[in-house]
Motif scaffolding. Structure first.
Motif, PDB file in Angstrom:
ATOM      1  N   THR A 253      45.122  -4.964  -4.511  1.00  0.00           N
ATOM      2  CA  THR A 253      46.756  -4.982  -4.843  1.00  0.00           C
ATOM      3  C   THR A 253      47.574  -4.479  -4.094  1.00  0.00           C
ATOM      4  O   THR A 253      47.401  -2.993  -3.611  1.00  0.00           O
ATOM      5  CB  THR A 253      47.224  -4.877  -6.415  1.00  0.00           C
ATOM      6  N   ILE A 254      48.559  -4.531  -2.959  1.00  0.00           N
ATOM      7  CA  ILE A 254      49.186  -4.650  -2.066  1.00  0.00           C
ATOM      8  C   ILE A 254      49.792  -3.133  -2.503  1.00  0.00           C
ATOM      9  O   ILE A 254      50.166  -1.946  -2.236  1.00  0.00           O
ATOM     10  CB  ILE A 254      50.071  -5.159  -0.939  1.00  0.00           C
ATOM     11  N   PHE A 255      50.798  -3.291  -3.456  1.00  0.00           N
ATOM     12  CA  PHE A 255      52.024  -2.693  -3.749  1.00  0.00           C
ATOM     13  C   PHE A 255      51.551  -2.139  -5.405  1.00  0.00           C
ATOM     14  O   PHE A 255      52.302  -1.851  -6.089  1.00  0.00           O
ATOM     15  CB  PHE A 255      53.480  -3.761  -3.939  1.00  0.00           C
TER      16      PHE A 255
ATOM     17  N   GLY B 142      35.692 -19.238   0.117  1.00  0.00           N
ATOM     18  CA  GLY B 142      36.384 -18.264  -1.052  1.00  0.00           C
ATOM     19  C   GLY B 142      37.431 -18.128  -1.352  1.00  0.00           C
ATOM     20  O   GLY B 142      38.095 -18.716  -0.155  1.00  0.00           O
ATOM     21  N   TYR B 143      38.500 -17.434  -2.217  1.00  0.00           N
ATOM     22  CA  TYR B 143      40.295 -17.196  -1.576  1.00  0.00           C
ATOM     23  C   TYR B 143      39.648 -15.979  -1.246  1.00  0.00           C
ATOM     24  O   TYR B 143      39.792 -15.016  -1.564  1.00  0.00           O
ATOM     25  CB  TYR B 143      40.714 -17.091  -2.985  1.00  0.00           C
ATOM     26  N   ILE B 144      40.804 -15.872  -0.362  1.00  0.00           N
ATOM     27  CA  ILE B 144      41.223 -14.783   0.746  1.00  0.00           C
ATOM     28  C   ILE B 144      42.549 -14.031  -0.009  1.00  0.00           C
ATOM     29  O   ILE B 144      42.608 -12.338  -0.134  1.00  0.00           O
ATOM     30  CB  ILE B 144      41.451 -15.175   2.158  1.00  0.00           C
ATOM     31  N   LEU B 145      43.319 -14.362   0.329  1.00  0.00           N
ATOM     32  CA  LEU B 145      44.359 -13.603  -0.774  1.00  0.00           C
ATOM     33  C   LEU B 145      44.979 -15.037  -2.052  1.00  0.00           C
ATOM     34  O   LEU B 145      44.924 -15.814  -1.345  1.00  0.00           O
ATOM     35  CB  LEU B 145      45.749 -13.075   0.167  1.00  0.00           C
ATOM     36  N   ARG B 146      45.875 -14.064  -2.679  1.00  0.00           N
ATOM     37  CA  ARG B 146      46.328 -15.182  -3.354  1.00  0.00           C
ATOM     38  C   ARG B 146      48.083 -14.044  -3.459  1.00  0.00           C
ATOM     39  O   ARG B 146      48.708 -13.293  -3.786  1.00  0.00           O
ATOM     40  CB  ARG B 146      46.699 -14.948  -5.147  1.00  0.00           C
TER      41      ARG B 146
ATOM     42  N   LYS C 100      51.217 -14.524  -6.036  1.00  0.00           N
ATOM     43  CA  LYS C 100      52.334 -14.569  -6.917  1.00  0.00           C
ATOM     44  C   LYS C 100      54.207 -14.210  -6.888  1.00  0.00           C
ATOM     45  O   LYS C 100      53.973 -13.716  -5.996  1.00  0.00           O
ATOM     46  CB  LYS C 100      51.854 -13.177  -8.639  1.00  0.00           C
ATOM     47  N   ASN C 101      54.524 -14.291  -8.282  1.00  0.00           N
ATOM     48  CA  ASN C 101      56.350 -14.416  -8.202  1.00  0.00           C
ATOM     49  C   ASN C 101      56.598 -13.683  -9.783  1.00  0.00           C
ATOM     50  O   ASN C 101      56.674 -14.087 -10.639  1.00  0.00           O
ATOM     51  CB  ASN C 101      56.865 -15.899  -7.666  1.00  0.00           C
ATOM     52  N   ARG C 102      56.640 -12.456  -8.748  1.00  0.00           N
ATOM     53  CA  ARG C 102      57.001 -12.235 -11.128  1.00  0.00           C
ATOM     54  C   ARG C 102      58.185 -12.645 -11.402  1.00  0.00           C
ATOM     55  O   ARG C 102      58.241 -12.939 -12.970  1.00  0.00           O
ATOM     56  CB  ARG C 102      57.994 -10.604 -10.425  1.00  0.00           C
TER      57      ARG C 102
ATOM     58  N   PRO D 288      57.313 -11.239  -4.587  1.00  0.00           N
ATOM     59  CA  PRO D 288      55.963 -10.590  -4.902  1.00  0.00           C
ATOM     60  C   PRO D 288      54.814  -9.930  -4.553  1.00  0.00           C
ATOM     61  O   PRO D 288      54.739  -8.717  -4.579  1.00  0.00           O
ATOM     62  CB  PRO D 288      55.838 -11.042  -2.718  1.00  0.00           C
ATOM     63  N   ILE D 289      53.882 -10.756  -5.472  1.00  0.00           N
ATOM     64  CA  ILE D 289      52.773  -9.848  -6.811  1.00  0.00           C
ATOM     65  C   ILE D 289      51.675 -10.005  -5.363  1.00  0.00           C
ATOM     66  O   ILE D 289      51.417 -11.337  -5.121  1.00  0.00           O
ATOM     67  CB  ILE D 289      52.574  -9.576  -7.827  1.00  0.00           C
ATOM     68  N   ILE D 290      51.108  -9.128  -4.021  1.00  0.00           N
ATOM     69  CA  ILE D 290      50.107 -10.151  -3.113  1.00  0.00           C
ATOM     70  C   ILE D 290      48.977  -9.022  -3.706  1.00  0.00           C
ATOM     71  O   ILE D 290      48.622  -8.437  -3.673  1.00  0.00           O
ATOM     72  CB  ILE D 290      50.766  -9.339  -1.813  1.00  0.00           C
ATOM     73  N   LEU D 291      48.145  -9.985  -3.796  1.00  0.00           N
ATOM     74  CA  LEU D 291      46.099  -9.776  -4.088  1.00  0.00           C
ATOM     75  C   LEU D 291      45.602 -10.433  -3.098  1.00  0.00           C
ATOM     76  O   LEU D 291      44.924 -11.472  -3.168  1.00  0.00           O
ATOM     77  CB  LEU D 291      46.079  -9.943  -5.435  1.00  0.00           C
ATOM     78  N   PHE D 292      44.339  -9.342  -2.275  1.00  0.00           N
ATOM     79  CA  PHE D 292      43.583  -9.388  -1.384  1.00  0.00           C
ATOM     80  C   PHE D 292      42.726  -9.931  -2.387  1.00  0.00           C
ATOM     81  O   PHE D 292      42.780  -8.995  -3.105  1.00  0.00           O
ATOM     82  CB  PHE D 292      43.725  -8.940  -0.245  1.00  0.00           C
ATOM     83  N   GLY D 293      41.206 -10.890  -1.829  1.00  0.00           N
ATOM     84  CA  GLY D 293      40.096 -10.856  -2.764  1.00  0.00           C
ATOM     85  C   GLY D 293      39.995 -11.367  -4.652  1.00  0.00           C
ATOM     86  O   GLY D 293      40.919 -11.708  -4.608  1.00  0.00           O
ATOM     87  N   LYS D 294      39.382 -11.150  -4.901  1.00  0.00           N
ATOM     88  CA  LYS D 294      38.809 -10.776  -6.307  1.00  0.00           C
ATOM     89  C   LYS D 294      40.461 -10.881  -7.268  1.00  0.00           C
ATOM     90  O   LYS D 294      41.183  -9.391  -7.698  1.00  0.00           O
ATOM     91  CB  LYS D 294      37.622  -9.894  -6.843  1.00  0.00           C
ATOM     92  N   SER D 295      40.589 -11.950  -7.704  1.00  0.00           N
ATOM     93  CA  SER D 295      42.419 -11.762  -8.994  1.00  0.00           C
ATOM     94  C   SER D 295      42.270 -12.507 -10.373  1.00  0.00           C
ATOM     95  O   SER D 295      41.756 -13.101 -10.134  1.00  0.00           O
ATOM     96  CB  SER D 295      43.315 -12.022  -7.813  1.00  0.00           C
ATOM     97  N   ASP D 296      42.386 -11.818 -10.797  1.00  0.00           N
ATOM     98  CA  ASP D 296      42.537 -12.717 -12.398  1.00  0.00           C
ATOM     99  C   ASP D 296      41.372 -13.312 -12.667  1.00  0.00           C
ATOM    100  O   ASP D 296      40.040 -12.771 -12.731  1.00  0.00           O
ATOM    101  CB  ASP D 296      43.691 -13.501 -12.496  1.00  0.00           C
ATOM    102  N   HIS D 297      41.273 -14.998 -12.618  1.00  0.00           N
ATOM    103  CA  HIS D 297      40.053 -15.089 -12.961  1.00  0.00           C
ATOM    104  C   HIS D 297      39.712 -15.936 -11.850  1.00  0.00           C
ATOM    105  O   HIS D 297      38.366 -16.669 -11.892  1.00  0.00           O
ATOM    106  CB  HIS D 297      40.244 -16.611 -13.867  1.00  0.00           C
ATOM    107  N   VAL D 298      40.275 -15.976 -10.222  1.00  0.00           N
ATOM    108  CA  VAL D 298      39.902 -16.095  -9.222  1.00  0.00           C
ATOM    109  C   VAL D 298      38.867 -15.106  -8.970  1.00  0.00           C
ATOM    110  O   VAL D 298      39.382 -14.156  -8.681  1.00  0.00           O
ATOM    111  CB  VAL D 298      40.966 -16.003  -8.232  1.00  0.00           C
TER     112      VAL D 298
END
Length: 835
Positions: free
Chosen positions: A44-46, A72-76, A78-80, A160-170
């Motif tokens: 999680t970047i921030f 697979g998913y590289i990043l997601r 989100k918007n708070r 933005p909430i910026i996440l690389f790799g595994k995230s939540d259910h992903v």
């Protein structure tokens, strides 16, 4: 008012200046679906903070893909403030690489198809995602190709909430890596990813900002050689590297193993017709222009009238005889290079028939014959073998480094080790000696391969070939004056046989060094081991210099002092205390650590990194292979008892699965090697009495562990407390020694030390030795990271030393670790601890 403005300006100037970022390799590798779900990487970047962006924001990084997992998913993102989530999906299963940018659970927005070979043969390529809030558009740039989509109704402000790799259910994550990460809006956030340990990610200023779980820090790959693969052959074999195909070859007369350094794939090809050359040394070279492997033997000790040079077509795996010529003498460990422009393969030096050689011989690939080039002029180049050669096409020059031999070339005269560099201008055959440097360490020889990275630097591996169990180390030399540095850790090599050899290769596309070590057991059978190291390689000091560089330059120290002075002046002007604002991502910034005394001669250190220094105060840790370290530590562990460790118990621990007859031989060889290595120190004795092994230290020798036990059992702690603190604060006992055989030794040591540490922690504080208190607290945290007594005393000691901010940050770091381990919030307040 003008004064206030001046102070603000100076503060901006000083704090806006950061020490220049080095060109050190960095990055974060993500474990994907090749690992268990709980071992996959998430970043999680921030961290727990959310940024507010207006107008636009862009995420940019360099991206590297690994063939381990292809989907697979590289990043997601989100918007708070809304439920919309965007993601970037990667699919590398087909003929092309496909990147899909999606609104999660709703629609695919962008499909980017990329050339598979182009991207996979590059170590890094650029990726950028731009959210343009004004135009309601999103753009994706991959390797300079741009893809966009509009009408996204993004709003004028984004959180933005910026996440690389595994995230939540992903949980479907490919294996990939990122480096040089930035998030840019009206302000730019840069993350060099130069960490080598831990779960906190720091910005370019060294501030902890983001969080990562299960990280694989790429900086470690530039220091620690990584074993990639091993092969064995019961027949004489040779090896080589094809940079064009990114393949390492290991062949004998019947078959060839191929290992692709990019994909990690291995395969074997059995020849329809065996190699026509009878292999003696397995010397060879690769001609990438013709896509052929040439094997050759320069000389046969017994009558032989068969082929001496043959080529293997690396497409069809068919052999072709090239020559029947032999050279006048055998040339063990000669240096060599191939000139693609002239289609000539040239070798220099070597040893055979009781002589060292200084001759050059060239094999013309077109004419299929050996020739001795015209005489060379200029500086005298003495006969030698074990030299390292490199060719630089830009100036058509050959560089020859080191080796051993003598001026006469006669073996009977004795040999001299050379630490010199010659340049041979191939257009004129002019030899120029560039330098010769003094050498005060153990004598070493280079491997055959040399890497010339530019017109100022050469790299090669060096090792003391006169030791049975030795270590290869990477050296970087200046072409100008021979100044050098040792880079990375070491590679073990058993150098009993003259046929044993090693080579160094460089792949510019993947930016990796490869060490290929071929160990012969009996002059016929051999084992090939392949190791990799990220380039540019780094020193041990550079490995851990981010985010807190303990060797800051004087300039930076002066700037910090100026900043402090200006800050004090500003506070006096404002007459108000700044608001404290600690975040959960802040890490511990300790008070100034105790300066460690210079390591002494005849010493062995077990706290921190395992280190051994000989009677000349030289670091000989490299002489302790993993097995020697095991045997030494086990014997030392039991030496505190009356008898020591029995031969049978030692054998059961080290060689549990071997037959008794082979165990006895292995134990004898290992003990002899350990005795030989320990003989480099004065005052240490390995004895064997009544079936027991024991290590005895005499007055001349020093072992920090033995001294620590001696101090702990003494009644003079008030006198030697500082020495005790210096020993234990050097680092965790047997740090980095992850072998299970050390677990019991570690537990015993920690069980003996912890109660003493806790008593002396209090005593040092009571007597006003606050820095010693801090050192002892660190040692306790190495044993018990959640020890509240150590926390309380360290905080109080910091406050006594006026390190108020550091004390608060230490408290926050402890609270974060406490929650991570226990799952609960830490209940004690900073005030209660400090009181």
């Amino acid at each position: 008012m003008p004064l206030i403005i001046t102070i603000y300006s100076l503060i901006s100037l000083i704090f806006g200046f950061t020490p220049p970022q080095s060109s050190l390799p960095g990055g974060l590798k993500f474990h994907g679906s090749e690992q268990a779900i709980n071992q996959r990487t998430s970043y999680t970047i921030f961290g727990d903070n959310t940024k507010e962006f207006s107008d636009h924001f862009a995420i940019e990084c360099s991206l590297s893909l690994y063939p381990t997992t292809e989907i697979g998913y590289i990043l997601r993102i989100k918007n708070r403030e809304s439920n919309r989530i965007f993601n970037l999906f990667y699919d590398g299963q087909g003929n092309n690489l496909v990147f899909k940018f999606n609104e999660e659970g709703k629609d695919n927005l962008i499909v980017a198809q990329m050339n598979k070979d182009e991207l996979l043969n590059r170590q890094w390529f650029k990726m950028k995602i731009l959210f343009d809030l004004k135009s309601d558009s999103i753009s994706l740039a991959i390797n300079d190709q741009l893809f966009s989509v509009g009408d996204q109704k993004l709003g004028s402000t984004y959180y933005p909430i910026i996440l690389f790799g595994k995230s939540d259910h992903v949980i479907d994550v490919p294996s990939f890596a990122i480096k040089n990460l930035t998030v840019e809006s009206t302000e730019t956030y840069s993350f060099p990813l130069l960490e080598n340990e831990g779960n906190l990610v720091h910005d370019i200023h060294g501030n902890p900002v983001g969080k990562v779980s299960n990280p694989d820090w790429l900086k470690n790959y530039a220091y620690h050689w990584k074993h990639q693969v091993s092969f064995k052959s019961q027949a004489i074999a040779g090896s080589g590297f094809n940079p064009k195909k990114k393949e390492i070859y290991y062949y004998n007369r019947d078959s060839i193993h191929l290992y692709n350094v990019r994909s990690g794939e291995t395969k074997i090809e059995v020849f329809r017709q065996k190699c026509p050359v009878e292999l003696i040394l397995g010397t060879n070279f690769i001609d990438t222009a013709r896509n052929k492997l040439y094997t050759y033997e320069v000389y046969y000790d017994t009558p032989y009238d068969g082929p001496t040079v043959a080529s293997l077509d690396l497409d069809t795996f068919e052999w072709t005889v090239e020559s029947y010529e032999q050279l006048p003498t055998q040339l063990h460990h000669h240096g060599s290079y191939i000139n693609k422009t002239t289609s000539e393969y040239t070798l220099f030096g070597g040893f055979g028939n009781m002589k060292y050689s200084k001759s050059f011989f060239s094999f013309d690939l077109t004419k299929r014959e050996w020739a001795k080039p015209e005489d060379f002029t200029g500086d005298f180049l003495s006969p030698r073998y074990f030299s390292s050669l490199g060719y630089q096409q830009e100036n058509n020059s050959l560089y020859i480094f080191g080796g051993m031999g003598n001026e006469s070339g006669e073996q009977a005269v004795g040999r001299k080790y050379y630490y010199d560099l010659y340049q041979v201008a191939l257009g004129t055959n002019q030899v120029t000696k560039l330098w010769e440097i003094p050498w005060e360490n153990d004598n070493v020889v280079p491997v055959r391969g040399m890497v010339l990275s530019n017109d100022s630097t050469l790299f090669t591996l060096l090792y003391p070939e006169h030791f049975s169990q030795s270590k290869l180390k990477l050296y970087r030399f200046s072409l100008k004056d021979g100044t050098y540095k040792i880079l990375g850790d070491s590679i073990p090599i058993i150098s009993d046989k003259i046929t044993t050899n090693a080579n160094l290769y460089f792949d510019a596309g993947l930016n990796n060094l490869y060490a290929v070590v071929q160990e012969f057991e009996d002059d016929i059978s051999s084992e090939l081991k392949v190791y990799s190291l990220a380039f540019p390689a780094i020193t041990s000091a550079e490995l851990s210099d981010f985010p807190m560089d303990k060797s800051d330059t004087k300039l930076w120290q002066i700037l910090l002092l100026c900043a402090s002075a200006i800050g004090i002046g500003y506070l006096l002007l404002k007459k108000k205390k700044p608001v404290e604002n600690y975040t959960a991502e802040q890490i511990s910034i300790e008070a100034t650590p105790r300066t460690e005394k210079t390591s002494r001669e005849n010493s062995i250190y077990l706290f921190g990194n395992f280190t051994v220094r000989d009677r000349k105060n030289r670091d000989i840790t490299y002489m302790f292979s993993a097995q020697l370290k095991q045997v030494f530590c086990l014997i030392l562990q039991y030496s505190s008892t009356e008898d020591g460790i029995t031969s049978q118990h030692l054998s059961n621990l080290i060689w549990p699965d071997r037959p008794a007859d082979k165990v006895k031989n292995s134990r004898g060889v290992t003990i002899n090697n350990l005795r030989k290595t320990l003989s480099e120190l004065d005052g240490i004795e390995l004895i064997h009495e009544k079936g027991h092994y024991k290590i005895i230290f005499h007055q001349e020798a020093y072992c920090d562990y033995m001294r620590c036990l001696e101090i702990a059992s003494s009644h003079e702690m008030d006198v030697v407390r500082d020495e005790f603190a210096e020993i234990v604060s050097r680092g965790k006992f047997l740090y980095l020694a992850d072998d299970y055989l050390f677990d019991e030794f570690k537990e015993e040591a920690e069980a003996k030390l912890e109660p003493v540490l806790l008593v002396e922690l209090e005593n040092s504080f009571v007597t006003g030795a606050f820095q010693t208190t801090i050192d002892l607290a660190k040692a306790i945290f190495n044993i018990d990271p959640l020890n509240e007594v150590a926390l309380a005393y360290e905080i109080k000691a910091m406050l006594k030393l006026k390190a108020h901010e550091e004390a608060k940050i230490k408290y926050r770091a402890f609270a974060i670790e406490y929650k991570k381990v226990t799952g609960n919030e830490y209940s004690r307040t900073f005030t209660s601890l400090s009181n």
